[in-house]
Design a protein around this motif. Structure first.
Motif, PDB file in Angstrom:
ATOM      1  N   GLY A 471     -32.271  30.349  -5.609  1.00 37.87           N
ATOM      2  CA  GLY A 471     -32.295  30.553  -4.165  1.00 37.87           C
ATOM      3  C   GLY A 471     -32.972  31.857  -3.779  1.00 37.87           C
ATOM      4  N   ALA A 475     -36.377  32.647  -1.644  1.00 36.42           N
ATOM      5  CA  ALA A 475     -36.419  33.585  -0.519  1.00 36.42           C
ATOM      6  C   ALA A 475     -37.685  34.453  -0.586  1.00 36.42           C
ATOM      7  CB  ALA A 475     -35.175  34.466  -0.512  1.00 36.42           C
ATOM      8  N   VAL A 492     -37.984  26.576   2.733  1.00 32.28           N
ATOM      9  CA  VAL A 492     -36.762  26.971   3.450  1.00 32.28           C
ATOM     10  C   VAL A 492     -35.661  25.926   3.321  1.00 32.28           C
ATOM     11  CG1 VAL A 492     -35.799  27.405   5.742  1.00 32.28           C
ATOM     12  CG2 VAL A 492     -37.950  28.493   5.074  1.00 32.28           C
ATOM     13  N   ILE A 493     -35.998  24.643   3.395  1.00 29.26           N
ATOM     14  CA  ILE A 493     -34.967  23.602   3.290  1.00 29.26           C
ATOM     15  C   ILE A 493     -34.267  23.657   1.925  1.00 29.26           C
ATOM     16  CG2 ILE A 493     -34.554  21.110   3.245  1.00 29.26           C
ATOM     17  CD1 ILE A 493     -36.760  20.852   5.378  1.00 29.26           C
ATOM     18  N   VAL A 496     -32.032  26.981   1.722  1.00 30.13           N
ATOM     19  CA  VAL A 496     -30.731  26.940   2.408  1.00 30.13           C
ATOM     20  C   VAL A 496     -29.731  26.106   1.609  1.00 30.13           C
ATOM     21  CG1 VAL A 496     -29.536  26.155   4.484  1.00 30.13           C
ATOM     22  CG2 VAL A 496     -31.731  27.334   4.684  1.00 30.13           C
ATOM     23  N   PHE A 500     -26.403  27.639  -0.312  1.00 31.64           N
ATOM     24  CA  PHE A 500     -25.108  27.161   0.177  1.00 31.64           C
ATOM     25  C   PHE A 500     -24.233  26.655  -0.963  1.00 31.64           C
ATOM     26  CE2 PHE A 500     -22.570  23.429   1.445  1.00 31.64           C
ATOM     27  CZ  PHE A 500     -21.638  24.057   2.259  1.00 31.64           C
ATOM     28  N   ILE A 536     -29.148  38.004   0.003  1.00 29.82           N
ATOM     29  CA  ILE A 536     -29.362  36.988   1.040  1.00 29.82           C
ATOM     30  C   ILE A 536     -29.575  37.662   2.397  1.00 29.82           C
ATOM     31  CG2 ILE A 536     -28.227  35.159   2.367  1.00 29.82           C
ATOM     32  CD1 ILE A 536     -26.947  34.251  -0.288  1.00 29.82           C
ATOM     33  N   ALA A 540     -32.954  37.611   4.620  1.00 25.23           N
ATOM     34  CA  ALA A 540     -33.007  37.145   6.004  1.00 25.23           C
ATOM     35  C   ALA A 540     -33.682  38.171   6.903  1.00 25.23           C
ATOM     36  CB  ALA A 540     -31.591  36.845   6.509  1.00 25.23           C
TER      37      ALA A 540
END
Length: 570
Positions: A471, A475, A492-493, A496, A500, A536, A540
């Motif tokens: 993940g 990013a 991005v899909i 996420v 998660f 994370i 962001a």
């Protein structure tokens, strides 16, 4: 359900992913260009930076990222039923793993072969980068220690695999000399190498090597562990063309032949899937499918370790940038095919449901043993190859792949140790950094006793740590692409979703470790969770900043990429 249907559908999905989706990624997202000067040419040193034929590099990349994990993960996860494992392996390979591996390879090539850990400093920030390096170090520590234990166990339980395992090193060195010194034709070298390797397998099956219970004061398992780490340390400092590339290349060919035997036997026998599609009668203590399925099957769907390999060794050997599609995406397809084979072997390789349930009596059961035995039974029934020889072929495949991952892992961990040292203002040479890796790995492996079982102590955190790293790698790709105003939804899909399920799994495991009083894993879980959440947040912020900043356009953003395949010649 007939296993042949599963095999045909799964293979068709992965081939379509390579032919169609990877072409879109190469043309529109990463905009690969044959004219871009790769680090292997710009920084060529004959040791780590070596321009390499894409087929040989694919063999190195594929076997390094595969290891035993795409066998172990699916072979354990079928306890929830074969359908969830099948869907995650196929869809994960096409839309997650292929994109992740191709992307991380591209990102490193575009930054002079820098590792994902180094790239995090540029694209996420210095604080996030330091935490990123901690996660990578722990992941490589898990892989190196655990794979040493797995290989040693297989060499003891399957003594027929000993001769081909170590004989393959001699074959690899000779192949390296034939390719780079003697300039032999690659197809001829490939045929000779495969014949030699399978001759060793036949010899090993006829002459099993069984060690005594105690060797130099060590148990047989502990002796093999020490030998494996000594070998991996030596292999990790040799020029890549001497052993790493040819060994991985010939192992890649050997695996595809082994998979050909397995899938060919499935075509002939067409065994039924004896395990249920959804297992509603899981053994007591089995965790819920969500989110554990997605971290139990890491390699074979998406794996953060792949990004470490892509940016650690493969990017330094890529001859042309357009080769990244074949090396990165198709490397993930190869691993997906191995994971699919593991699902079929461990659900259709049993005579009855009762036989399957006897093996899968608790969560964590199955694994390599179920793959070797189940796959061996299918190959024996379909092709008439004796069960013992079939098992030797599959066991050797598992050992060789785990060993190639291990020697690449030690090399990568040495890079990480040197990067961490630079952060604190210390410069470490190759020998010192390798010695540190060796000491840390051996200390963990023997921390629980002389049997080497300590190597598996922190393995329960591998799946979640691995997916967290995947993940975080996504990013970095998202920030890079946002700066260039390229399409980011394909990244991005998955980003996420992976973050998660992996953070969710870390939280669940936190409760399990606390309830069990396992303080070592509890502390490590907290460290990884804090590092993950921190990075994370940093990611962001970096992504939002990249969205607002002036676009970072380069030449590729002004023109269409060359060739219909996102480059030239595939």
């Amino acid at each position: 359900m007939n296993s042949l249907i599963l095999a045909v559908v799964g293979i068709a999905m992965m081939v379509a992913g390579y032919m169609l989706y990877s072409r879109y990624l190469g043309r529109r997202v990463f905009k690969l260009r044959a004219s871009f000067r790769t680090p292997s040419h710009e920084l060529e040193d004959g040791v780590d930076f070596v321009p390499t034929n894409k087929f040989i590099l694919w063999g190195h990349h594929f076997t390094s990222v595969a290891g035993a994990a795409p066998i172990v993960g699916p072979a354990v996860a079928v306890i929830w039923g074969w359908l969830p494992a099948f869907l995650w392996v196929t869809l994960g390979t096409v839309f997650f793993a292929g994109m992740h591996d191709l992307g991380s390879l591209w990102a490193s090539v575009r930054n002079r072969g820098q590792s994902i850990g180094s790239l995090s400093a540029r694209y996420i920030g210095a604080r996030g980068s330091r935490l990123f390096l901690v996660v990578i170090f722990l992941l490589l520590l898990m892989v190196n220690a655990a794979f040493a234990v797995v290989i040693a166990g297989l060499l003891v339980s399957t003594p027929t695999a000993v001769i081909p395992t170590w004989g393959a090193l001699v074959v690899a060195v000779l192949i390296g000399q034939a390719i780079y010194r003697l300039k032999w034709n690659l197809p001829i070298v490939s045929v000779v190498g495969v014949v030699a390797l399978y001759a060793l397998i036949v010899l090993g099956n006829a002459v099993p090597v069984v060690l005594p219970d105690t060797v130099l004061g060590l148990s047989a398992e502990a002796f093999w562990i020490v030998v494996l780490f000594v070998y991996a340390a030596i292999a990790s400092v040799l020029p890549v063309w001497v052993l790493l590339q040819p060994r991985d290349y010939i192992n890649g060919l050997q695996l595809f032949i082994a998979l050909g035997l397995l899938y060919g036997a499935v075509l002939i026998v067409r065994p039924e899937m004896v395990a249920p599609a959804f297992n509603t009668a899981v053994p007591d203590g089995t965790p819920g499918l969500m989110p554990l399925l997605f971290v139990t099957i890491a390699c074979g769907a998406i794996s953060g370790f792949h990004g470490v390999v892509s940016s650690g060794t493969s990017s330094k050997q890529l001859d042309k940038e357009t080769d990244a599609r074949f090396v990165g995406y198709f490397g993930a397809v190869g691993e997906g095919l191995l994971a699919l084979g593991a699902i079929i072997a461990t659900t259709a390789g049993f005579r009855t449901l009762a036989d399957w349930e006897a093996v899968y009596s608790a969560f964590g059961e199955g694994g390599v043993g179920a793959f070797v035995n189940g796959g061996g039974a299918i190959v024996n029934a379909g092709l008439g190859i004796p069960t013992s020889l079939s098992a030797t072929i599959l066991a050797t495949t598992a050992v060789l792949f785990a060993a190639t991952t291990m020697d690449t892992g030690v090399r990568l961990q040495r890079f990480v140790v040197q990067e961490i040292a630079q952060v604190v203002g210390v410069k470490l040479g190759t020998a010192v950094a390798t010695a540190i890796v060796l000491v840390v790995c051996l200390a963990l492996t023997f921390s629980a006793g002389a049997d080497g079982s300590g190597g598996m102590l922190i393995w329960p955190l591998f799946g979640t740590t691995n997916q967290i790293l995947a993940g975080l790698t996504l990013a970095i790709l998202a920030v890079m692409l946002m700066r260039k105003r390229r399409p980011v939804l394909p990244i991005v899909i998955p980003l996420v979703f992976v973050l998660f399920v992996s953070v969710y799994a870390l939280i669940i495991q936190l409760g399990d470790f606390l309830a069990a009083g396992n303080w070592l894993l509890l502390v490590l879980d907290v460290i990884i969770l804090i590092a993950a959440v921190w990075v994370i947040v940093e990611s962001a912020v970096a992504l939002n900043r990249a969205r607002k900043d002036e676009p970072e356009l380069d030449d590729e953003d002004e023109r269409e990429p060359v060739g219909a395949d996102g480059g030239a010649g595939e």
